[in-house]
Write an enzyme that holds these catalytic residues in place. Structure first.
Site, PDB file in Angstrom:
ATOM      1  N   GLU A 118      -2.179   9.143  -1.058  1.00 56.24           N
ATOM      2  CA  GLU A 118      -3.169   8.192  -0.551  1.00 56.24           C
ATOM      3  C   GLU A 118      -4.574   8.812  -0.510  1.00 56.24           C
ATOM      4  OE1 GLU A 118      -2.583   7.197   3.583  1.00 56.24           O
ATOM      5  OE2 GLU A 118      -3.760   5.368   3.397  1.00 56.24           O
TER       6      GLU A 118
ATOM      7  N   ASP B 156       0.829  -1.208   0.000  1.00 59.46           N
ATOM      8  CA  ASP B 156       0.000   0.000   0.000  1.00 59.46           C
ATOM      9  C   ASP B 156       0.860   1.253   0.000  1.00 59.46           C
ATOM     10  OD1 ASP B 156       0.876  -0.693   2.557  1.00 59.46           O
ATOM     11  OD2 ASP B 156      -0.877   0.145   3.563  1.00 59.46           O
TER      12      ASP B 156
ATOM     13  N   ARG C 161       5.030   4.238   6.244  1.00 63.08           N
ATOM     14  CA  ARG C 161       4.542   4.066   7.606  1.00 63.08           C
ATOM     15  C   ARG C 161       4.551   2.586   8.007  1.00 63.08           C
ATOM     16  NH1 ARG C 161      -1.120   5.710   5.612  1.00 63.08           N
ATOM     17  NH2 ARG C 161      -2.087   3.715   5.113  1.00 63.08           N
TER      18      ARG C 161
ATOM     19  N   GLU D 235       3.011  -0.005   7.773  1.00 65.20           N
ATOM     20  CA  GLU D 235       2.152  -0.941   7.043  1.00 65.20           C
ATOM     21  C   GLU D 235       3.016  -1.640   5.994  1.00 65.20           C
ATOM     22  OE1 GLU D 235      -1.956  -0.783   6.609  1.00 65.20           O
ATOM     23  OE2 GLU D 235      -2.082   1.374   6.963  1.00 65.20           O
TER      24      GLU D 235
ATOM     25  N   ASP E 225      -5.914  -2.865  -2.975  1.00 58.45           N
ATOM     26  CA  ASP E 225      -5.056  -1.943  -3.715  1.00 58.45           C
ATOM     27  C   ASP E 225      -4.465  -2.653  -4.933  1.00 58.45           C
ATOM     28  OD1 ASP E 225      -5.286  -1.460  -0.875  1.00 58.45           O
ATOM     29  OD2 ASP E 225      -3.892   0.193  -1.088  1.00 58.45           O
TER      30      ASP E 225
HETATM   31  C1  BGC Z   1      -3.948   0.771   3.604  1.00 62.25           C
HETATM   32  C2  BGC Z   1      -4.844   0.647   2.413  1.00 62.25           C
HETATM   33  C3  BGC Z   1      -5.520  -0.682   2.550  1.00 62.25           C
HETATM   34  C4  BGC Z   1      -6.356  -0.572   3.774  1.00 62.25           C
HETATM   35  C5  BGC Z   1      -7.388  -1.565   4.025  1.00 62.25           C
HETATM   36  C6  BGC Z   1      -4.838   0.855   4.795  1.00 62.25           C
HETATM   37  O1  BGC Z   1      -4.243   1.194   5.944  1.00 62.25           O
HETATM   38  O2  BGC Z   1      -3.048   1.789   3.510  1.00 62.25           O
HETATM   39  O3  BGC Z   1      -4.311   0.997   1.226  1.00 62.25           O
HETATM   40  O4  BGC Z   1      -6.174  -1.145   1.452  1.00 62.25           O
HETATM   41  O5  BGC Z   1      -5.603  -0.296   4.917  1.00 62.25           O
HETATM   42  O6  BGC Z   1      -8.458  -0.755   4.083  1.00 62.25           O
END
Ligand code: BGC
Length: 916
Positions: A754, A485, A489, A491, A498
């Site tokens: 984003e 994504d 950060r 994640e 995505d």
């Molecule tokens: C991500 C998104 C992802 C989502 C799920 C987020 O925190 O950055 O791109 O699809 O979580 O909703």
């Protein structure tokens, strides 16, 4: 169609690939598929026949014989069983339509270990009696930064320093060939006799570690010699036992496994495997974590640890670990590598002692730091995508720290790069720097999965050109072993929603076939016995598996996308039963076919939310319909019928549940109308109402802006242009105020944001709460970059005829508009380069088209009915290799074969920007 003859012409096969890769070292396919591109400049060039011969040494293991076939991709090996660790040479020759044969073209591939069970090297890990790094408080001190995500219960907040492991061995014969098969739970960097092995970064990559890990094959023949030799590795935590999503980890400490197989010139072989005679030590990398970053203390370097002769008697013991259930597989796709370097463009000093270096481009990777100054100086680098008003970096890292801390070992100039982390950044904020940094101090090192970059788009609007570049930069920054994504950060995860919305756009910019082959394995590895897939692959450790549509529907949408773009049937075959199980689960878990599971909704939409039930049901109809199409492709007619009928029933349910008798779609959001139209869920009457409602909503409450989130924005322009409102689609594309694709570009964005409102000139950064808190504001997220496929398909005009996937039959159908005066797209298909380029000259339009050999195309030249369209200066209908097919919906239609063509239409055509 008539071929132009050219006596001096030579034709032949070029760009030979095995399983999508040129000369791959270490593949595990039993029946690898061969592909080639045909070089032939003649119009209408086709392959009439081919012959493939595969040899192992002098022995022919497969001779296809002359096959009367135009197949030039995915030709499956059908010879005797392939042996592991063996090099095979293959050759191909082709015959053209006139029966003339080409010269042979050659390539090779080398098999890896050929079976997950063939991995016989022990897994080893450092035997540790020191647990001091397991205490977050101590770790804070070591890392010199507050450490946010520590959770002593789950262990999310700590990790071990990087271990150095080594062994020595003696060779008494001359080496003919040596291969290092290496893997880690964690990440490794191997050294052989003091030299770095390979150029991979963060190997072996990110997979579902409980089930599968990849091994890499390295050719180390030239690194070995008779006498004393040494081999060793740095072993970092990376995705396996660093912090992932601030929750649990996949494992507690990193493990290494490797087999160095040496073949001597006398025909004998020996293997040097990892085992518990290997020794380990800490070294300079005191701390290493994907999210948090790294600390490198050069004073702790282990001088001479990698070459032979090093005294490792003081090093610690290793222990072996049994992991029998773990599949160790060859990687289907290219690894992460250093791709390019970026020079700094500016330096500021927002506060005394704080320097901010601007690279001018938001990117993912890390930096090289060059610094002179006293030994023992500690320099901290932090990373930001944006600056706050005081000139320091904006913190959108959530739990991540994304820091690189170095300590100098001498007074001389030293250079540093991290090893097992990466950052998403444009700005590097430096503290502790001795003296004043220069533009030479920091160099950005762009790191991503090394995929061939293939497409291009440019046009007469510079903002749109920058948008295209931003999409590509964002793709690079998020193709990091899995499609992520965001890169900054805490994640950086393989969010499936995505991935499926972006896959088609991604396929224009890069060759993503092998990459998605790998990621779909990750998706498969998330599937449970009921058929349920995760909405994120690999699964976040410790997360519960729950039905989450449409995110998890990626497991069906992505194989279909790859099939369409690359003609790859195997990607459908390999997971056909898995997909069926998912659909059957989705059926069983529904409320009489209406979705009632979890949902991320139309993530990051503005204005009203679209109902989760509506979205989930609409996608259920869509993916069930896709499965029925797959069944047709694979010749499973009963399934095609069955799932086609289920798709129709879901469509009926959708209408009962979410569409009123007067044609209103529940919730009345742009995304609800877009989805209902895109997936063809409405009656013809209701389609008209939905389209009018969509256009009305875009116009009135939103002042010609979209309010869609990730899902709706991926389809909105397609729906508008496919339903006669290309004008509205262009209006959205060219919109420069928020919410729009170009607003960030007008604000200097170098990647896709984003959020539509990530940063608004008048208001500053997005402010939020809950799921949408202030840190959830990435400036490098490809989800809103899904407009890219519409730009290639409708502005440049390159598309696939779905009846002949892989661009075997191409659709060239540009739809000029938006005030553009020219646009050009190129796409590197599996058959070769496709070009569609148009320009307006006064009232006429010139369309240049290139179609690769062995394909055909339908070309739609935007044109008034009855207008005299020419090709190469003669009436198009009479031009060699051009067949006129009449006029249809604003375009003169032609069929063409391979070659380059110039169409000119001298009269104004419907949709001409000059007429607006
Ligand atoms: C991500 C998104 C992802 C989502 C799920 C987020 O925190 O950055 O791109 O699809 O979580 O909703």
């Amino acid at each position: 169609m008539k071929n132009q003859s050219n006596e001096t012409f030579t034709h032949g096969a070029v760009d030979l690939r095995t399983e999508y890769q040129a000369n791959p070292l270490g593949i595990d396919e039993n029946k690898p598929r061969f592909s080639w591109v045909i070089r032939d400049l003649r119009r209408g060039a086709l392959q009439a026949a081919f012959q493939v011969i595969v040899r192992s040494g002098n022995q022919v293991v497969w001779d296809s014989g002359q096959q009367v076939s135009d197949q030039s991709n995915h030709v499956e090996y059908q010879g005797t069983a392939l042996h592991p660790r063996t090099r095979y040479d293959w050759s191909v020759r082709i015959w053209d339509a006139e029966g003339k044969e080409s010269d042979w073209s050659t390539a090779w591939f080398e098999t890896g270990l050929m079976a997950p069970g063939a991995w016989n090297a022990p897994w080893i890990q450092a035997k540790r009696d020191d647990l001091e790094f397991c205490d977050p408080a101590v770790q804070d001190k070591v890392f010199s930064l507050p450490f946010k995500s520590a959770d002593p219960k789950t262990g999310g907040g700590y990790c071990y320093p990087v271990a150095y492991l080594r062994t020595g061995f003696t060779l008494d014969k001359t080496v003919a060939r040596a291969r290092l098969y290496a893997t880690a739970l964690g990440a490794y960097e191997f050294h052989c006799n003091g030299k770095r092995v390979g150029d991979d970064v963060l190997a072996p990559g990110f997979t579902q570690y409980e089930k599968r890990v990849q091994y890499q094959t390295h050719d180390v023949t030239d690194l070995l010699h008779p006498g004393a030799n040494a081999i060793g590795a740095l072993l970092g935590n990376a995705w396996y036992c660093g912090t992932i999503s601030g929750k649990e980890k996949y494992g507690s400490q990193a493990r290494l496994s490797a087999q160095l197989v040496i073949d001597f010139v006398d025909g004998t072989s020996v293997a040097v495997n990892t085992d518990n005679t290997w020794k380990w030590s800490r070294g300079p990398i005191a701390f290493s974590d994907i999210y948090m970053g790294e600390k490198y203390d050069a004073r702790l370097e282990l001088d001479g640890w990698a070459p032979p002769g090093y005294d490792d008697s003081a090093w610690g013991e290793t222990e072996s670990v049994d992991l029998p259930a773990l599949a160790v597989v060859a990687p289907p796709a290219a690894p992460l590598r250093r791709i390019s370097e970026i020079k700094a463009v500016n330096i500021t000093q927002p506060k005394p002692g704080v320097w901010v270096v601007d690279l001018g481009q938001n990117m993912a990777g890390w930096e090289r730091l060059k610094v002179a100054g006293p030994a023992g100086t500690e320099i901290a680098l932090r990373h930001g995508e944006m600056l706050t008003p005081d000139g320091t970096i904006f913190d959108n890292l959530w739990h991540a720290k994304a820091a690189f801390i170095v300590v100098k070992k001498s007074d001389a100039e030293e250079t540093f790069e991290p090893h097992f982390t990466y950052f998403g950044f444009r700005y590097v904020q430096i503290t502790g720097f001795p003296g004043e940094p220069t533009l030479d101090t920091i160099t950005g090192i762009v790191i991503n999965s090394d995929l061939p970059e293939e497409g291009s788009f440019e046009c007469s609007e510079p903002l749109l050109n920058r948008l295209q570049q931003n999409i590509v930069w964002t793709q690079r920054a998020n193709f990091h072993s899995v499609p992520t994504d965001c890169p900054q950060r805490s994640e950086r995860l393989g969010w499936a929603g995505d991935a499926f919305i972006f896959a088609r756009t991604a396929s224009f910019n890069m060759d993503i076939a092998a990459y998605f082959t790998k990621w779909l394995q990750d998706m498969d590895d998330t599937q449970d016995e009921n058929g349920l897939y995760s909405d994120c692959a690999p699964r976040i450790p410790g997360s519960a598996l729950k039905l989450s549509a449409p995110w998890a529907d990626a497991a069906i949408i992505c194989p279909w996308t790859i099939y369409l773009c690359y003609g790859d049937k195997r990607i459908l075959e390999n997971r056909y039963e898995r997909m069926r199980r998912y659909l059957d689960y989705r059926c069983a878990a529904s409320d009489n076919l209406t979705y009632n599971g979890y949902s991320w909704g139309d993530w990051l939409n503005v204005a009203r939310n679209t109902s989760a039930e509506l979205l989930g049901t609409a996608f259920f109809a869509y993916i069930t319909g896709l499965f029925a199409k797959m069944a047709v492709v694979l010749g499973k007619s009963e399934d095609a019928l069955k799932y086609g009928q289920i798709a129709s029933k879901i469509r009926e349910r959708f209408n009962e549940e979410f569409v009123t008798r007067s044609g209103r779609v529940c919730g009345e959001t742009q995304t609800a109308w877009v989805i209902a139209l895109q997936f063809d869920l409405l009656s013809p009457e209701h389609r008209k109402i939905a389209l009018a409602s969509l256009v009305g909503d875009i116009e009135r409450p939103h002042g010609n802006h979209t309010s869609c989130g990730f899902i709706g924005s991926a389809y909105i322009n397609h729906v508008l242009s496919d339903n006669g409102r290309i004008d509205k689609a262009y209006q959205l594309l060219m919109q420069k105020t928020n919410n729009s694709w170009l607003y960030p570009v007008t604000q200097g964005a170098t990647t896709i944001w984003e959020r539509w409102d990530g940063w608004i000139h008048e208001k500053s950064f997005h402010r939020g709460a809950g799921f949408h808190h202030d840190h959830m504001n990435s400036f490098n997220h490809y989800a809103f970059g899904t407009i890219g496929d519409w730009i290639y398909q409708k502005v440049a005009g390159i598309d696939i005829d779905n009846q002949a996937p892989g661009y075997k039959r191409i659709l060239i159908a540009p739809q000029p508009g938006g005030g553009l005066t020219y646009a050009k797209g190129t796409c590197e298909s599996i058959y070769g380069t496709i070009v569609s380029s148009w320009q307006l000259e006064g009232e006429s339009l010139i369309l240049d088209v290139t179609i690769p050999p062995n394909t055909t195309a339908t070309v739609r030249v935007p044109s008034a009915q009855g207008a005299q369209v020419t090709e190469g200066g003669v009436p198009a209908a009479e031009a060699p290799g051009v067949e006129a097919r009449g006029w249809e919906s604003g375009a003169a239609v032609y069929h063409i074969g391979a070659g380059s063509y110039r169409f000119t239409t001298p009269q104004a055509f419907a949709g001409s920007p000059a007429k607006k």
